[in-house]
Design a protein around this motif. Structure first.
Motif, PDB file in Angstrom:
ATOM      1  N   THR A  78       0.721  -1.084  -0.019  1.00 20.67           N
ATOM      2  CA  THR A  78       0.180   0.067  -0.104  1.00 20.67           C
ATOM      3  C   THR A  78       0.843   1.206   0.094  1.00 20.67           C
ATOM      4  OG1 THR A  78      -1.745  -1.153   1.307  1.00 20.67           O
ATOM      5  CG2 THR A  78      -1.900   1.067   1.143  1.00 20.67           C
ATOM      6  N   ASP A 190       0.652  -3.825 -10.395  1.00 26.79           N
ATOM      7  CA  ASP A 190       0.712  -4.236  -8.871  1.00 26.79           C
ATOM      8  C   ASP A 190       0.935  -5.835  -9.026  1.00 26.79           C
ATOM      9  OD1 ASP A 190      -0.164  -5.635  -6.605  1.00 26.79           O
ATOM     10  OD2 ASP A 190      -2.096  -4.448  -6.406  1.00 26.79           O
ATOM     11  N   GLN A 193       0.477 -10.318  -5.844  1.00 27.18           N
ATOM     12  CA  GLN A 193       0.014 -11.624  -5.728  1.00 27.18           C
ATOM     13  C   GLN A 193       0.886 -12.532  -6.697  1.00 27.18           C
ATOM     14  OE1 GLN A 193      -1.811 -12.989  -3.606  1.00 27.18           O
ATOM     15  NE2 GLN A 193      -2.936 -10.958  -2.680  1.00 27.18           N
ATOM     16  N   SER A 213       4.740  -7.145  -1.479  1.00 25.77           N
ATOM     17  CA  SER A 213       4.342  -7.087  -0.128  1.00 25.77           C
ATOM     18  C   SER A 213       5.067  -8.468   0.424  1.00 25.77           C
ATOM     19  CB  SER A 213       2.857  -7.038  -0.017  1.00 25.77           C
ATOM     20  OG  SER A 213       2.384  -7.266   1.194  1.00 25.77           O
ATOM     21  N   LYS A 216       2.394 -11.367   1.930  1.00 22.83           N
ATOM     22  CA  LYS A 216       1.683 -12.440   0.944  1.00 22.83           C
ATOM     23  C   LYS A 216       2.628 -13.591   0.459  1.00 22.83           C
ATOM     24  CE  LYS A 216      -1.559  -9.277   0.842  1.00 22.83           C
ATOM     25  NZ  LYS A 216      -2.861  -9.231   1.033  1.00 22.83           N
TER      26      LYS A 216
HETATM   27  N1  PLP Z   1      -2.390  -5.180  -3.856  1.00 19.36           N
HETATM   28  C1  PLP Z   1      -2.883  -6.488  -3.834  1.00 19.36           C
HETATM   29  C2  PLP Z   1      -3.145  -7.191  -5.266  1.00 19.36           C
HETATM   30  C3  PLP Z   1      -3.049  -7.218  -2.535  1.00 19.36           C
HETATM   31  O1  PLP Z   1      -3.785  -8.262  -2.959  1.00 19.36           O
HETATM   32  C4  PLP Z   1      -2.808  -6.380  -1.498  1.00 19.36           C
HETATM   33  C5  PLP Z   1      -2.980  -7.057  -0.227  1.00 19.36           C
HETATM   34  O2  PLP Z   1      -4.127  -7.528   0.026  1.00 19.36           O
HETATM   35  C6  PLP Z   1      -2.227  -5.008  -1.562  1.00 19.36           C
HETATM   36  C7  PLP Z   1      -2.131  -4.633  -2.893  1.00 19.36           C
HETATM   37  C8  PLP Z   1      -1.907  -4.385  -0.345  1.00 19.36           C
HETATM   38  O3  PLP Z   1      -0.678  -4.923   0.340  1.00 19.36           O
HETATM   39  P1  PLP Z   1      -0.053  -4.752   1.768  1.00 19.36           P
HETATM   40  O4  PLP Z   1      -0.907  -5.221   2.721  1.00 19.36           O
HETATM   41  O5  PLP Z   1       1.327  -4.996   1.725  1.00 19.36           O
HETATM   42  O6  PLP Z   1      -0.316  -3.175   1.593  1.00 19.36           O
END
Ligand code: PLP
Length: 783
Positions: A78, A190, A193, A213, A216
């Protein structure tokens, strides 16, 4: 952590977060206890920390195919997303001529993308257009639309892998469009995933920004990074000590970095690592789960297009079940998964991702996501499959599912009322176990399948399917249900019922019952009419909300007389709601008739009669006339001494309330059938005694203390660890769907000071149940 919580569970929610790998946890421990230096310090401990930081940066760059200088550590994806979007917008702000004024993003992006776009455009006060790119039914961005908009786009945000469905976006095709258009558009992808699931080589692409991230992929929460292609516009979001080359200040999260480094190190050696499964193994895991799901729930619909998705995500919907029901059930059995949609008190919101793929609304509302990870073991998959099997059996045993052919009807039909609730709308079923008869009231489409299963698996004779009135907000499924269940209906022909489902043969002087006020009412008998305890449902015309509104009175009649005290339940449709009255501004409404209907209901019902409304905006399950007239000044006005002035005042006030409904409808985007005149804040809950301890409740033989588990029967049957949780014995189970029976039981028993502890999985359902009992005057209720 206590073992009992985890020893038998299967964790299939890896897209939400993953457990931390032992090697990662060890690396984080070391970074906290041994290599605890600040990477900015020039002494040896600092240098050691710096080494961890830089070696993780190097490994991360290898994993994603980038240079180490292109990695900026952040707190997570994020933050990385904010940094990238802020950088792009700052860059636009600095330009003197602005020809690229559109910001594009895919309709299935994680909410962090559109929210960040809107937030920073607003904060920076930029005249930019934000445009959502539609996707096709497989979740792929519609390239034709992208082509049309690319020339004016300053930024394009897409994702590599979708978090809800697992769809892998065709980035090559998108890149081709950017290249062919000779576009200067900056591109954010992004990759959250995708890490650990797809091979990445960002250097060879046109991608400018890519957030990642740690949590994950088996690292702890609070660590992530941004890939920033060389020469891409950049403005730091956080300034201060100049860490990360001045691009992200703040002392680095070294334990997080060390843990991430350990995970990425294992990933780079995945072929000879025992931790990470091969793509073939992962695809085999998916096959195992999907075939188990198909055999447990033959009507399942998969929302993930498997050929275009990573193997680790399975999104699906099961007809007749809401996502939260299935999350509760699977969780009780030890399978952790996510619902693919969000709920609020009034309604269940569909998933924006599935909506964008134009997946039918019922599937979008009831979607579930099972996501395992690249390190999930075969053992865990097997455990998950076993829990899927057990869950289906639990649903069979409670007549909610009818899929196993060898299934035998359970004997445990419970008498009384079953409340099937979707959002704020209730469908009610009244059943008699000995006579094996039932009456269905206000059936709503979404529970049709469930009603059918319930009736068939217990082989109930359906005496009537009734509507309390013509509904304005939803279509009654009654005529269709009558056809589907024609072999179970006492009288199979539709012409034998009136337009609200009343059986014509029960509208004769022979079938009538006498009410205590001297009036006669048509009645349907659930038991043999000659039996001493004759359970009947009588109808009472109560026009107002609609001209055809009626209230159904349920009770034991003796010698053809239904006494006030014997009326257990009254299905009042939308005439009296918990905390409000039915609206009267439809073309088929009449507020004056409502005024008189309220007086009739008051005259006929006893204080122990539970009013069961069709809509329950208040989460009260059921209510009674006493509480309503106390809490609702408009109702109490209608019940006061009858004069012309009373009627006039009632009509004036009612008109104003109905007008105000428009605002509420706008807010909730659904038709509201009635509401309280003075949206009352929750009554202050004063208890006269101190709260007993859990121990008091658990003491065996404590007759004045009752524990009730309000989870549904199938969930309750999946729990077998009561003693390990400190209970001496399994508590009594009264599911929320049958809670009105308990409310009536308590009202009848008049013991208002018994200590009652209501329990469930998270405390949400038991709190609702506790509040509804307190609302009826039970002061010693806790959850
Ligand atoms: N983008 C995607 C595709 C995600 O699945 C997530 C988390 O659910 C995020 C962004 C945000 O990640 P973070 O929890 O590291 O801020």
């Amino acid at each position: 952590m206590k073992n009992y919580l985890f020893s038998t569970h299967a964790y299939f929610d890896c897209n939400a977060t993953t457990p931390v790998l032992p090697v990662a946890a060890e690396a984080a421990q070391d970074a906290m206890r041994i290599l605890y230096g600040n990477p900015s310090s020039s002494h040896l401990v600092g240098l050691q920390a710096k080494y961890i930081l830089e070696s993780t940066r190097k490994t991360a760059s290898q994993v994603i195919g980038a240079d180490p200088e292109e990695i900026i550590f952040t707190s997570g994806a994020t933050e990385a997303i904010q940094t990238a979007i802020f950088s792009v917008l700052q860059n636009i702000k600095g330009q003197t001529t602005r020809s690229h004024l559109t910001l594009l993003y895919g309709a299935t992006e994680h909410k962090a993308i559109p929210q960040a776009l809107q937030h920073w455009v607003k904060i920076l006060n930029l005249p930019l257009r934000i445009f959502e790119l539609p996707v096709d039914k497989n979740g792929q961005i519609q390239l034709k639309i992208l082509k049309e908009h690319i020339s004016s786009a300053a930024l394009l945000c897409t994702m590599a892998v979708n978090n809800e469905t697992g769809v892998v976006q065709n980035l090559l095709a998108i890149e081709e469009i950017l290249i062919q258009a000779g576009s200067q558009t900056l591109w954010l992808v992004d990759c959250v995933q995708a890490l650990g699931k797809l091979d990445l080589n960002l250097k060879s692409t046109r991608i400018n920004y890519a957030p990642f991230s740690g949590h994950k992929l088996y690292a702890p929460k609070g660590i992530g990074f941004l890939y920033l292609k060389k020469n891409s516009p950049f403005t730091p979001l956080i300034v201060g000590g100049g860490q990360e080359n001045g691009q992200r200040s703040g002392t680095e999260n070294l334990p997080g970095v060390a843990a991430l480094g350990a995970v990425l190190e294992a990933l780079t050696h995945r072929t000879n690592s025992l931790l990470f499964r091969s793509p073939l193994e992962l695809s085999d895991f998916r096959d195992q789960i999907t075939s188990e799901l198909k055999s447990a729930f033959p009507k399942i619909e998969f929302n993930t297009p498997f050929e275009q998705s990573v193997s680790t995500t399975i999104n699906f919907s099961i007809p007749g079940f809401t996502s939260s029901e299935l999350v509760d059930l699977f969780d009780a059995g030890g399978l952790r998964l996510s619902s693919g949609s969000a709920c609020n008190a009034l309604s269940v919101k569909p998933s924006h991702v599935l909506d964008a793929m134009e997946i039918p609304n019922w599937r979008s509302i009831s979607a579930l996501r099972m996501s395992f990870g690249p390190c999930t073991s075969q053992k865990e998959i097997e455990r998950g499959c076993q829990i899927i099997r057990d869950s289906a059996v639990a649903l069979q045993n409670t007549c909610l599912l009818n899929s196993i052919n060898t299934f035998e009807a359970p004997e445990n039909l419970r008498d009384g009322i079953l409340q099937l609730r979707v959002g704020s709308t209730n469908t009610w079923i009244l059943a008699h176990s000995q006579a094996r008869t039932c009456i269905i009231i206000d059936p709503c489409t979404i529970v049709a399948e469930r009603i059918e299963n319930y009736v068939r698996c217990q082989n109930l004779k359906v005496l009537a399917i009734l509507d309390t009135h013509s509904h304005a907000d939803h279509e009654s499924i009654r005529p269709i249900l009558q056809k589907i269940l024609s072999d179970q209906m006492e009288v199979p022909f539709i012409e034998e019922y009136d337009r609200l489902g009343w059986p014509l043969h029960c509208a004769t002087s022979v079938t009538q019952t006498k009410l205590e006020n001297g009036n006669f009412a048509d009645a349907i008998s659930l038991t043999a009419k000659s039996s001493l305890e004759n359970l009947i449902l009588a109808r009472l015309p109560t026009p107002g909300h609609t001209n055809d509104s009626q209230t159904f009175l349920v009770g034991i009649s003796q010698a053809n007389i239904l006494k006030k005290k014997d009326i257990q339940f009254a299905f009042s449709g939308d005439t009296i709601l918990s905390g409000g009255l039915g609206r009267t501004n439809f073309s088929i409404s009449n507020p004056e008739s409502l005024f008189y209907s309220l007086r009739t209901i008051h005259e006929i019902l006893s204080p122990t009669t539970l009013l069961c409304p069709t809509h329950d905006y208040n989460n009260s399950f059921a209510t009674n006339i006493g509480v309503e007239s106390q809490e609702n000044p408009l109702l109490s006005l209608a019940l006061s001494t009858l004069t012309l002035d009373t009627l006039k005042l009632f009509l004036e006030k009612k008109k104003k309330i109905d007008l105000d409904l428009a605002h509420i409808e706008n807010e909730f985007q659904e038709i509201i059938c009635g509401v309280t005149p003075s949206v009352k804040s929750e009554k202050e809950e004063k208890t006269t005694t101190s709260v007993p301890s859990l121990k008091d409740f658990l003491l065996k033989g404590n007759k004045n203390s009752l524990i009730i588990d309000v989870r549904e029967a199938h969930e309750y049957s999946m729990s077998n660890s009561w003693t390990s949780m400190g209970f001496r014995e399994a508590p009594r189970n009264v599911p929320l769907s049958r809670f009105v029976n308990l409310m009536h039981e308590f009202l009848k028993s008049k013991t208002k000071n018994q200590n009652i502890l209501l329990i469930c999985r998270t405390g949400t359902r038991s709190l609702k149940a506790a509040k509804s009992l307190r609302r009826l005057g039970f002061t010693h209720v806790w959850n």
